[in-house]
Design a protein around this motif. Structure first.
Motif, mmCIF file in Angstrom:
data_model
loop_
_atom_site.group_PDB
_atom_site.id
_atom_site.type_symbol
_atom_site.label_atom_id
_atom_site.label_comp_id
_atom_site.label_asym_id
_atom_site.label_seq_id
_atom_site.Cartn_x
_atom_site.Cartn_y
_atom_site.Cartn_z
ATOM 1 N N GLU A 186 0.911 -1.200 -0.181
ATOM 2 C CA GLU A 186 0.054 0.111 -0.158
ATOM 3 C C GLU A 186 0.747 0.927 -0.286
ATOM 4 N N HIS A 187 2.262 1.237 0.836
ATOM 5 C CA HIS A 187 2.723 2.347 0.366
ATOM 6 C C HIS A 187 3.999 2.668 -0.807
ATOM 7 N N ALA A 188 3.902 1.286 -1.134
ATOM 8 C CA ALA A 188 5.100 1.129 -2.464
ATOM 9 C C ALA A 188 5.608 2.417 -3.323
ATOM 10 N N ASP A 189 3.345 2.896 -3.995
ATOM 11 C CA ASP A 189 4.399 4.150 -4.676
ATOM 12 C C ASP A 189 3.732 5.271 -4.276
ATOM 13 N N LYS A 190 4.200 5.858 -2.547
ATOM 14 C CA LYS A 190 4.578 7.093 -2.343
ATOM 15 C C LYS A 190 5.510 8.048 -2.362
ATOM 16 N N GLY A 191 6.970 7.490 -2.912
ATOM 17 C CA GLY A 191 7.693 7.773 -2.755
ATOM 18 C C GLY A 191 8.189 8.328 -1.598
#
Length: 142
Positions: free
Chosen positions: A43-48
């Protein structure tokens, strides 16, 4: 550069072989990634997020479990310079966590909510150290 995020089987076995019925202090040294490395699909993989931000998430999500088992932070600091040690070794942060006993630590790491939270720690760090110390008497002398 050797990197350490999780304990080796031998080191964890040595930890488990130590007395379990006395208070312990765990020295944590942290070196954050520039960018957190989450598994694909997390869920946090694409938050940068930066590594520091991912570690903050680890603290937020694991903190209630840490406190429930009786853990507390007894010292926290930000690294400034190496005085004795390898010149090329740097840390971002350090802290000492106190547990009432190692059973409390085991209870924490076995908790399903903690196991979901620890992915943030793994994503956050490029290197770390975790060292167990037996509690001693504090005071003015060495």
């Amino acid at each position: 550069m050797d990197s350490y995020i999780d304990p080796s089987p031998a080191n964890f076995a040595a930890f488990k072989d130590l007395p379990r019925d006395e208070p312990i202090h765990m020295l944590n040294l942290l070196l954050y990634r520039d960018e957190a490395a989450y598994p694909q699909g997390h869920e946090h993989a694409d938050k940068g997020w930066s590594g520091r931000r991912a570690y903050e998430e680890y603290g937020k999500t694991s903190g209630p479990i840490f406190r429930r088992v009786g853990g507390s932070i007894v010292w926290r600091g930000a690294f400034q310079t190496m005085v004795t040690g390898p010149d090329d070794k740097r840390w971002h942060d350090g802290f000492v966590a106190q547990y009432p006993n190692s059973g409390a630590f085991f209870e924490m790491i076995k908790d399903p909510d903690y196991q979901r939270a620890v992915v943030n720690r793994t994503a956050a760090l490029v290197d770390s150290r975790l060292m167990r110390f037996k509690s001693g008497v504090a005071g003015e002398g060495f």
